[in-house]
Design a protein around this motif. Structure first.
Motif, PDB file in Angstrom:
ATOM      1  N   UNK A  69       1.020  -1.217   0.086  1.00  0.00           N
ATOM      2  CA  UNK A  69       0.531  -0.225  -0.329  1.00  0.00           C
ATOM      3  C   UNK A  69       1.042   1.165   0.125  1.00  0.00           C
ATOM      4  N   UNK A  70       2.663   0.776   0.517  1.00  0.00           N
ATOM      5  CA  UNK A  70       2.832   2.236   0.113  1.00  0.00           C
ATOM      6  C   UNK A  70       4.262   1.613   0.533  1.00  0.00           C
ATOM      7  N   UNK A  71       5.651   2.725  -0.076  1.00  0.00           N
ATOM      8  CA  UNK A  71       6.912   2.141   0.667  1.00  0.00           C
ATOM      9  C   UNK A  71       6.947   1.815   1.788  1.00  0.00           C
ATOM     10  N   UNK A  72       8.013  -0.039   2.058  1.00  0.00           N
ATOM     11  CA  UNK A  72       8.139  -0.224   3.195  1.00  0.00           C
ATOM     12  C   UNK A  72       9.596  -0.840   3.104  1.00  0.00           C
ATOM     13  N   UNK A  73      10.440  -0.434   3.744  1.00  0.00           N
ATOM     14  CA  UNK A  73      11.380  -1.022   4.134  1.00  0.00           C
ATOM     15  C   UNK A  73      11.734  -2.593   4.601  1.00  0.00           C
ATOM     16  N   UNK A  74      12.354  -3.326   3.571  1.00  0.00           N
ATOM     17  CA  UNK A  74      12.792  -4.383   3.762  1.00  0.00           C
ATOM     18  C   UNK A  74      13.759  -5.422   4.333  1.00  0.00           C
ATOM     19  N   UNK A  75      14.295  -4.966   4.069  1.00  0.00           N
ATOM     20  CA  UNK A  75      16.059  -4.858   4.915  1.00  0.00           C
ATOM     21  C   UNK A  75      17.025  -3.372   5.728  1.00  0.00           C
ATOM     22  N   UNK A  88      26.887   4.451   8.774  1.00  0.00           N
ATOM     23  CA  UNK A  88      26.088   5.631   8.007  1.00  0.00           C
ATOM     24  C   UNK A  88      25.459   3.865   8.338  1.00  0.00           C
ATOM     25  N   UNK A  89      23.951   3.845   7.560  1.00  0.00           N
ATOM     26  CA  UNK A  89      23.594   3.050   7.703  1.00  0.00           C
ATOM     27  C   UNK A  89      22.759   2.799   6.552  1.00  0.00           C
ATOM     28  N   UNK A  90      22.064   1.222   6.269  1.00  0.00           N
ATOM     29  CA  UNK A  90      22.105   0.800   4.809  1.00  0.00           C
ATOM     30  C   UNK A  90      20.217   0.308   4.710  1.00  0.00           C
ATOM     31  N   UNK A  91      19.216   0.913   2.847  1.00  0.00           N
ATOM     32  CA  UNK A  91      18.393  -0.221   3.724  1.00  0.00           C
ATOM     33  C   UNK A  91      17.521  -0.175   2.348  1.00  0.00           C
ATOM     34  N   UNK A  92      17.177  -1.087   1.793  1.00  0.00           N
ATOM     35  CA  UNK A  92      16.159  -1.460   0.935  1.00  0.00           C
ATOM     36  C   UNK A  92      15.211  -1.524   1.561  1.00  0.00           C
ATOM     37  N   UNK A  93      14.260  -0.242   0.296  1.00  0.00           N
ATOM     38  CA  UNK A  93      13.096  -0.214   0.066  1.00  0.00           C
ATOM     39  C   UNK A  93      12.823  -0.894  -0.629  1.00  0.00           C
ATOM     40  N   UNK A  94      11.178  -1.120   0.014  1.00  0.00           N
ATOM     41  CA  UNK A  94      10.552  -1.697  -1.803  1.00  0.00           C
ATOM     42  C   UNK A  94       9.339  -0.823  -1.872  1.00  0.00           C
ATOM     43  N   UNK A  95       9.083  -0.039  -3.111  1.00  0.00           N
ATOM     44  CA  UNK A  95       8.463   0.962  -3.387  1.00  0.00           C
ATOM     45  C   UNK A  95       7.002   0.834  -3.876  1.00  0.00           C
TER      46      UNK A  95
END
Length: 187
Positions: A69-75, A88-95
């Protein structure tokens, strides 16, 4: 005495060789990059807020959505230092449209020659033992590092399944070494 030295062909050949070696060493190592920074501040995609209150269960089961339904952070994961100090940080987003992006927040590392952003299936190992592991297994190069400071967003190609990768590395391609890496864990 000086006039005699510079009349010699051997002296000129030696001088030319020294200049050539110095020029090649400067090109290869690019030592000035240790003292320069490139700042990037790209817009990070918003993610939907997770609610702590339970949502009511609908009477009839809803049809499964093809995309979120919206963008979410997977990992996500924190960078650790390898060859050069890295935070820093790294994130994989599913849009919401189904695409994936790698978001790097608050990156701080050294600038270097030929830095790339890699996804890898290798685990992050602390210390010197972790410097050279990321090209041992499966990896995908997303792009050249845009800057050594700030927030950055990288598109993950549709042909790449982010679930196949467990880490992100700031990889120096010229010297085959990781400047820093983040272990990606479920968010």
């Amino acid at each position: 005495m000086r006039k005699r030295i510079f009349r010699s062909r051997v002296a000129w050949a030696g001088l030319a060789s020294a200049v050539l070696v110095t020029a090649l060493a400067l090109y290869w190592f690019q030592p000035w990059k240790l003292f320069t920074d490139t700042y990037v501040d790209e817009a990070v995609p918003p993610v939907r807020a997770t609610s702590t209150t339970p949502t009511p269960t609908p009477a009839a089961p809803a049809a499964p959505a093809a995309t979120p339904a919206g963008n979410e952070i997977l990992t996500a994961g924190e960078f650790v230092t390898h060859e050069h100090g890295t935070t820093g940080t790294a994130e994989i987003h599913r849009l919401a449209n189904g695409r994936h992006q790698l978001v790097i927040r608050n990156l701080s590392t050294s600038s270097g020659p030929d830095l790339r952003v890699w996804l890898s299936d290798q685990p992050v190992t602390l210390g010197r033992a972790g410097w050279r592991v990321f090209d041992d297994g499966e990896w995908v190069e997303l792009a050249r590092l845009k800057g050594n400071k700030g927030n950055q967003v990288y598109e993950i190609p549709a042909s790449v399944d982010p679930r196949d990768f467990r880490s992100v590395s700031i990889w120096c391609k010229r010297f085959a070494v990781s400047f820093g890496a983040a272990d990606l864990r479920a968010a």
